[in-house]
Design an enzyme around this catalytic site. Sequence first.
Site, mmCIF file in Angstrom:
data_model
loop_
_atom_site.group_PDB
_atom_site.id
_atom_site.type_symbol
_atom_site.label_atom_id
_atom_site.label_comp_id
_atom_site.label_asym_id
_atom_site.label_seq_id
_atom_site.Cartn_x
_atom_site.Cartn_y
_atom_site.Cartn_z
ATOM 1 N N HIS A 1 -10.777 11.188 -2.554
ATOM 2 C CA HIS A 1 -10.203 12.265 -1.737
ATOM 3 C C HIS A 1 -8.684 12.277 -1.788
ATOM 4 C CE1 HIS A 1 -8.894 9.694 1.712
ATOM 5 N NE2 HIS A 1 -9.959 8.968 1.425
ATOM 6 N N CYS B 1 -12.363 4.114 0.895
ATOM 7 C CA CYS B 1 -12.416 5.226 -0.060
ATOM 8 C C CYS B 1 -11.207 5.161 -0.994
ATOM 9 C CB CYS B 1 -12.420 6.558 0.675
ATOM 10 S SG CYS B 1 -13.948 6.912 1.568
#
Length: 527
Positions: free
Chosen positions: A430, A449
């Site tokens: 992301h 992440c």
Amino acid sequence: MKKLYFFLLVCSLIGCKKEEPKKIPAAIGKAPEIILTDERKVEIDTAILSTFKSETLKQFYASSDNKTVWGNLEKRKYVLSQLKNADKLGLEPEDYKASQLLKFESRISSLNDANLATYDILLTYNFEKFLNHLYKGKLNPKTLYSDWDLDEKTFDVNNVLIKAFNKNKLDSIVDNIQPKSLTYKELIKSLEIINSFPDEDIKTIESLKKITVKDTNSALIAIKQKLLFWKDMSGKDSLTNIYDAKTFESVKKFQARHGLADDGVIGPGTISALNYSKERRKQQIIANLERWRWYPNELAENYFIINIPDYSLNVVENQDTTLVRNVVVGTSKRRTPVITSILKTVVFNPTWTVPPTILKEDVVPAMKRNRNYLAKKNITIYDTSGNVVDPQAWNENKPGNYRYIQSPGYNNSLGLMKILFPNHHSVYLHDTNHRNYFVRSNRSLSSGCVRVENPLELAKHILNDSVRFSKDRIDTIIASKKTMSFKINKKYALYQWYWTAWCKKNQLIFRADIYNLDSDLYSKLRH
């Protein structure tokens, strides 16, 4: 008495270590028949085969009608050579009883039938063990790490070995079963290079303050010795305690090889890297060779490959690197998992739901101090019925009874885009609202992440439709602040992996072992 002697001899040879021999998985399907030549052959006692607790070994000798197979001198010499030189591939020769097998070979002409059978069995058992270790590693990552999701590699070792045996192509078997990745091949080269370095005797470098060019510092003598040892500095040096221009350029070269900010400033990170010994670097290379044997032997046609300690993402299509991106990865407390997967979906203007770990460790303490904490971050609290909860009515004793959702926007924690792929860790690629992180040399900063630099360009590239997903079209989607998801039609594999050593143009390259995995893995490999 012969059988008793044979049994005791086998037990002594396979019982040198306290641990039992590692079980090799049974072969897939029936092994082909072994073509025996006219050399001396003797019967194999199947009761002795059972002591090895290996179905693979039983099946191998079933294919020879339980007769010895290694009567050919050239075939034996090849196997013995491979086991003796296993250290050149980062393995330990004595894991495969190399010295004991060589003793058998030295008196092959005088071996009685029982000893010849013993020798034959041990050759097969240890060579197949060696081949298994080369193909899929000595250790199983699933038993070592809870956050490594790699498909278990299966290997029909009997089928591979017997086909090579019958076709007299044993000399190609070892090369053929190893990983095809360039990085793996470079690691083999790295091991050769580091073995060419002399022994070192340089004292530990101690410096409590940063050293900049033109400084005078007694630690510079050892620093220069290290730079000369690793060949980042060439020629002769007077080894003074002055930080001169030549040393400055050498330090920058050293820093670049180690993924440090190559500014020539000698700080804690540079000192730490300089203090690695030759032996410790060699162990690091060997640990990385083991990891690469856990990974798939062949990569997909198109893929994303993320090296977690290098903070890098490369998009590779048809063996050509088409995009390179800096990334931010998880901290040592919230590690980015090792994953092999397939990219599925691009989501523009994502919302962000606060995950349990961040809720517990970050949000709850902050909310107890200031009930407006979430509102300032554009995060809305919802109860189990989907109703909005006023922060003042939030029950701090039952924080798990709510959902915490951040609205889309430039300052969303996921930024303007995320890329989804199947995994068991609820992680994805992301954008980020901390875009300044990408200029740092240490980018182990996320909650697990992977954050990607310039993500909209990446999305445009992989969606691969100049009409539907032109730059203007993507800008319009972003401006709408509406969450929109689009399937990735082109098939990309995702390899989110961990390696801290490789080689480039005969130069050793290292990265900081941010999750402290290398030394522990090496220790397990040697015990």
